[in-house]
Design a protein around this motif. Sequence first.
Motif, PDB file in Angstrom:
ATOM      1  N   GLN A  31       7.064  39.598  81.300  1.00 13.21           N
ATOM      2  CA  GLN A  31       6.152  40.684  80.704  1.00 13.21           C
ATOM      3  C   GLN A  31       6.773  41.622  79.933  1.00 13.21           C
ATOM      4  OE1 GLN A  31       2.582  41.170  81.377  1.00 13.21           O
ATOM      5  NE2 GLN A  31       2.300  39.911  83.082  1.00 13.21           N
ATOM      6  N   GLY A  62       5.227  46.025  74.679  1.00 10.80           N
ATOM      7  CA  GLY A  62       4.218  45.886  73.847  1.00 10.80           C
ATOM      8  C   GLY A  62       4.068  44.356  72.878  1.00 10.80           C
ATOM      9  N   LEU A  63       5.291  43.565  73.503  1.00  6.62           N
ATOM     10  CA  LEU A  63       5.433  42.394  72.602  1.00  6.62           C
ATOM     11  C   LEU A  63       4.287  41.532  72.688  1.00  6.62           C
ATOM     12  CD1 LEU A  63       7.662  40.796  70.791  1.00  6.62           C
ATOM     13  CD2 LEU A  63       8.331  39.732  72.965  1.00  6.62           C
ATOM     14  N   LYS A  64       4.096  40.853  71.705  1.00  6.43           N
ATOM     15  CA  LYS A  64       2.823  39.894  71.416  1.00  6.43           C
ATOM     16  C   LYS A  64       3.007  38.722  72.448  1.00  6.43           C
ATOM     17  CE  LYS A  64      -0.382  37.714  68.064  1.00  6.43           C
ATOM     18  NZ  LYS A  64      -0.645  37.574  66.709  1.00  6.43           N
ATOM     19  N   ALA A  65       1.887  38.433  73.256  1.00  2.32           N
ATOM     20  CA  ALA A  65       1.915  37.022  74.282  1.00  2.32           C
ATOM     21  C   ALA A  65       2.523  35.934  73.412  1.00  2.32           C
ATOM     22  CB  ALA A  65       0.850  36.970  74.928  1.00  2.32           C
ATOM     23  N   GLY A  66       3.057  35.256  74.015  1.00  2.00           N
ATOM     24  CA  GLY A  66       3.700  33.752  73.349  1.00  2.00           C
ATOM     25  C   GLY A  66       4.752  33.239  73.737  1.00  2.00           C
ATOM     26  N   TYR A  91       8.648  32.081  73.203  1.00  2.00           N
ATOM     27  CA  TYR A  91       9.928  32.901  72.583  1.00  2.00           C
ATOM     28  C   TYR A  91      11.052  32.309  73.077  1.00  2.00           C
ATOM     29  CZ  TYR A  91       6.851  36.685  71.070  1.00  2.00           C
ATOM     30  OH  TYR A  91       5.844  37.406  70.726  1.00  2.00           O
ATOM     31  N   ASP A 140      -1.264  41.410  77.058  1.00  2.00           N
ATOM     32  CA  ASP A 140      -2.314  41.642  76.101  1.00  2.00           C
ATOM     33  C   ASP A 140      -1.502  42.671  74.879  1.00  2.00           C
ATOM     34  OD1 ASP A 140      -1.885  44.027  77.278  1.00  2.00           O
ATOM     35  OD2 ASP A 140      -4.175  44.262  77.535  1.00  2.00           O
ATOM     36  N   GLY A 141      -0.160  42.460  74.793  1.00  2.00           N
ATOM     37  CA  GLY A 141       0.763  43.225  73.591  1.00  2.00           C
ATOM     38  C   GLY A 141       0.269  42.708  72.294  1.00  2.00           C
ATOM     39  N   ASP A 142       0.305  43.709  71.381  1.00  2.00           N
ATOM     40  CA  ASP A 142       0.236  43.131  69.839  1.00  2.00           C
ATOM     41  C   ASP A 142       1.189  43.564  68.894  1.00  2.00           C
ATOM     42  OD1 ASP A 142       0.248  45.969  70.056  1.00  2.00           O
ATOM     43  OD2 ASP A 142      -1.858  46.245  69.439  1.00  2.00           O
ATOM     44  N   VAL A 143       2.453  43.886  69.509  1.00  2.00           N
ATOM     45  CA  VAL A 143       3.622  43.845  68.676  1.00  2.00           C
ATOM     46  C   VAL A 143       4.337  42.712  68.267  1.00  2.00           C
ATOM     47  CG1 VAL A 143       6.013  45.133  68.481  1.00  2.00           C
ATOM     48  CG2 VAL A 143       4.045  46.279  69.786  1.00  2.00           C
ATOM     49  N   GLU A 144       4.286  42.534  66.972  1.00  2.00           N
ATOM     50  CA  GLU A 144       5.051  41.304  66.541  1.00  2.00           C
ATOM     51  C   GLU A 144       6.430  41.692  66.048  1.00  2.00           C
ATOM     52  OE1 GLU A 144       2.906  39.488  63.526  1.00  2.00           O
ATOM     53  OE2 GLU A 144       0.926  38.979  64.549  1.00  2.00           O
TER      54      GLU A 144
END
Length: 325
Positions: free
Chosen positions: A86, A169-173, A175, A213-217
């Motif tokens: 997370q 806030g890192l966007k889910a995905g 890496y 649910d982060g939105d930071v790319e």
Amino acid sequence: MKLQGALAAMAAASTAIFKVAQAHCYIYSVYVNGVDSGTFEGIRTPAYNGPPPYGYANSPVKDLDSIDMRCNVFGDHQVPHTIQVQPGDNVTMEWHDARAATDDIIASSHHGPAMVYLSPDPPTENSFVKIWEEGKFAEGEGPRAPGKWATTADIAANGGRMNVRIPKGLKAGFYLIRAEMVGLHEADVSYQKNPIRGAQFYPNCIQIEVLGDGDVELPEGVSFPGAYKWDDPGVVYDVYCSTKTTTTAPCTTTYQIPGPTVWSGAWPDTPSVELGAMTGVTKATSWGTWIVKSVVTSASARRTLGTSTYQAQWSTTYHAPTPTA
């Protein structure tokens, strides 16, 4: 007599190989908030360079133009497990030659910086973003000391532990964490000019899945290979200059870590956390695949099953790893 001579030569070669392997390291395990993910779980362990028990998987990469600078040899090969994290989680990577309290992690002569990058999986052009670094953090004790460095005076001195935090806030995905240690003990000249010497890079990649649910790319980063240049002051650096009685030029007392600056979205500090119980084996004792001069050999029960030529093939789209049978 010939047999005795051959056995003596084999013993000497084995001892030399053992000493080289002991001097180097790679990531054995990853802890998330102090919980061990398990030995080699989620880690794209570098390829072995020979059959058991003589080969080892902790050789350095020295050619800055090699694709192996990205995630080491076989770095394009997925592993079955992906570690879930997370944003804000503390991640501790444990570097070893053998996962034991007596392991010296990396040779005491291998002073140098350490860095951590983050990239979407799979990586693309300019996708690696630096989220942590440490270089020379203190002068040495005495007029002819090389100083205190990340690899030896921090990571090795603390049981091989390298700490980093997943950006807020890192966007889910999916890496890749690209962690790296650099040995500067032969970096007074570049590998390009003298292939016997040159800086030694130890990149290692970890598969992670960021939840939430982060939105930071991630912003635009750098590419591997390509992030480091042959004439970078952090790549060509005489770490032992101050220990010499005579020099041809004044010693450089400051050190510039290779690569870009740390991303502003990374955590400003990476505190260590208390680690729980270790999970998994302490040492790799057998393996069935190794690579020598780009030729991959597969074997079972000491019998060769086949050979092939290796060339890294990185996918351009994400594919879920194949589960272990």
